[in-house]
Motif scaffolding. Sequence first.
Motif, PDB file in Angstrom:
ATOM      1  N   HIS A 191       0.836  -1.201   0.000  1.00 29.98           N
ATOM      2  CA  HIS A 191       0.000   0.000   0.000  1.00 29.98           C
ATOM      3  C   HIS A 191       0.880   1.264   0.000  1.00 29.98           C
ATOM      4  O   HIS A 191       0.693   2.168  -0.815  1.00 29.98           O
ATOM      5  N   HIS A 236       1.927   4.249  -3.065  1.00 29.12           N
ATOM      6  CA  HIS A 236       1.825   5.706  -2.923  1.00 29.12           C
ATOM      7  C   HIS A 236       3.042   6.448  -3.477  1.00 29.12           C
ATOM      8  O   HIS A 236       2.977   7.651  -3.680  1.00 29.12           O
ATOM      9  N   HIS A 290      -6.001   7.339  -3.444  1.00 31.50           N
ATOM     10  CA  HIS A 290      -6.532   5.977  -3.501  1.00 31.50           C
ATOM     11  C   HIS A 290      -7.457   5.854  -4.719  1.00 31.50           C
ATOM     12  O   HIS A 290      -8.660   5.683  -4.585  1.00 31.50           O
ATOM     13  N   PHE A 302      -4.066   3.358  -8.368  1.00 35.97           N
ATOM     14  CA  PHE A 302      -3.413   2.993  -7.110  1.00 35.97           C
ATOM     15  C   PHE A 302      -3.711   1.536  -6.756  1.00 35.97           C
ATOM     16  O   PHE A 302      -2.811   0.748  -6.471  1.00 35.97           O
TER      17      PHE A 302
HETATM   18 ZN   LIG Z   1      -3.058   5.134   1.518  1.00 32.41          ZN
END
Ligand SMILES: [Zn+2]
Length: 169
Positions: A121, A125, A131, A135
């Motif tokens: 995650h 980024h 998000h 992503f």
């Molecule tokens: Zn995040």
Amino acid sequence: MPSQTYLKGYSETIQQQVQQLIEQGKLKSYLLQRYPQTHDIASNERLYEFTIGLKQRYMKKAPPLKKVCFDPKVSVIHHALGLNAHITRAHGGKLKASHEIRIDPCFKKCPEDFLQMILVHELAHLKERDHNKGFYQLCQHMLPDYFQLELDLRLMLTWQKLEQKALYS
Ligand SMILES: [Zn+2]
């Protein structure tokens, strides 16, 4: 339902299923059956190596990572599990960006899958700040089970909040 603060983004159906697991006292066994073992990446040095390994494998071209660490302030101050900092400093007349990943110390004692999920995650980024669809595609590229793992991680956090203790120790 205060126990379900970690599941806000999920459908009514999923939330009801989780509530049922809780009421039947089956949440813990569900998790332990699926994820019986914890990882042994407990130091910031090992965490950094592990993260760089993932980055080398899937995101070689993303900007370099300067630091990866467990940080108790992440959840307290930012109400998040992981944090991504883009720090820009003036360096010899040039602006130099450096990137850091900080994650909640609750990931010190957890299944490797969950640790991997939060790192994937945060790595995603480096390319996508929001998000958005891109992503999550990136997350799934690195970890095909990403969505299941995120849900199961949230189930672990839900259980821990209800019981006021860690599931793995
Ligand atoms: Zn995040």
